[in-house]
Enzyme design. Sequence first.
Site, mmCIF file in Angstrom:
data_model
loop_
_atom_site.group_PDB
_atom_site.id
_atom_site.type_symbol
_atom_site.label_atom_id
_atom_site.label_comp_id
_atom_site.label_asym_id
_atom_site.label_seq_id
_atom_site.Cartn_x
_atom_site.Cartn_y
_atom_site.Cartn_z
ATOM 1 N N GLU A 171 13.764 5.334 9.710
ATOM 2 C CA GLU A 171 13.190 6.683 9.873
ATOM 3 C C GLU A 171 11.667 6.659 10.073
ATOM 4 O O GLU A 171 11.084 7.651 10.511
ATOM 5 C CB GLU A 171 13.485 7.531 8.631
ATOM 6 C CG GLU A 171 14.948 7.902 8.461
ATOM 7 C CD GLU A 171 15.417 8.896 9.520
ATOM 8 O OE1 GLU A 171 14.732 9.902 9.715
ATOM 9 O OE2 GLU A 171 16.452 8.636 10.152
ATOM 10 N N HIS A 212 -5.778 0.069 -4.112
ATOM 11 C CA HIS A 212 -6.012 1.342 -4.794
ATOM 12 C C HIS A 212 -4.877 2.353 -4.596
ATOM 13 O O HIS A 212 -4.316 2.838 -5.565
ATOM 14 C CB HIS A 212 -7.362 1.927 -4.323
ATOM 15 C CG HIS A 212 -7.755 3.185 -5.016
ATOM 16 N ND1 HIS A 212 -9.049 3.588 -5.192
ATOM 17 C CD2 HIS A 212 -7.012 4.180 -5.562
ATOM 18 C CE1 HIS A 212 -9.099 4.733 -5.838
ATOM 19 N NE2 HIS A 212 -7.869 5.117 -6.071
#
Length: 274
Positions: A171, A212
């Site tokens: 997808e 991060h």
Amino acid sequence: MGMLDINIMKGFIRFCDDGWQQGWHERNGGNLTYRLKKEEVAEMKPFFDETPRPWVSMGVTGENLAGEYFIATGSGKYFRNVSLDPADCLCVVEINDKGDSYRIVWGLVNGGRPTSEFPSHFMNHSVRVAATNGATRVIYHAHPANVIAMTYVLPLTDREFSRALWKSATECPVVFPGGVGVVPWMVPGGADIALATCEKMKKFEAAVWAQHGLFVSGPDFDITFGLMHTIEKSAQIWVLQKSTGLPELQTITDDALRAIAKEFGVTIREEFLD
Ligand code: 13P
Ligand code: ZN
């Protein structure tokens, strides 16, 4: 009837709760901002503070956002607590007529300020509003573990990350045919990471922050949450696949990516394909 009965506020709170339940928001990790529509501001105005708090300079300017209002998570606030006490964890801010300062007009009732990443959110709203002809309303930053794990072992290029993610779940080329940008490790919370992210968001609707987290943008809560969810799910499959230690025997080929894009009527970023 109060602030928390307003539909867009309910949607914002549900979004925070959904992110918490996905495990993307340890402690105060992550932040969310939503640019309010004029009619939503009008609905909220009766509940704004009688006296707004002082103007705060952002250190960045977004002229196309002058006079806009945003709902934002508070700095240091936990997504886990948002639904329990929205008025403590969230705020509504107004932007001044130069587009370089904000003031709080509702929320953060026990003090505080909008997310430390507000300069990044604000500048990325500015860039995405320009890139999408005003359609972008949501900017979302989270700490999804698998995307972060990928940033330790893959070269930090837009091409490598886009290809790895597209090929890890069928997808993906439909959901983000433009791919993702990658920002190298930087100190969080300041103007520098805001500007580096903006450079990526001129081209992409999502930017990975090395070691991060992930930054995504979109026109509404469903599409924006869905983009974060899809990218992290794909990263999880990539990590699981690599963790088997077994050689990769087959994958989605570049021509298969082209075929998916054709079938679903999206334009995949051809420069990232072989
Ligand atoms: P805030 O609590 O200031 O939103 O910071 C969390 C975070 O994820 C910083 O990148
Ligand atoms: Zn963060």
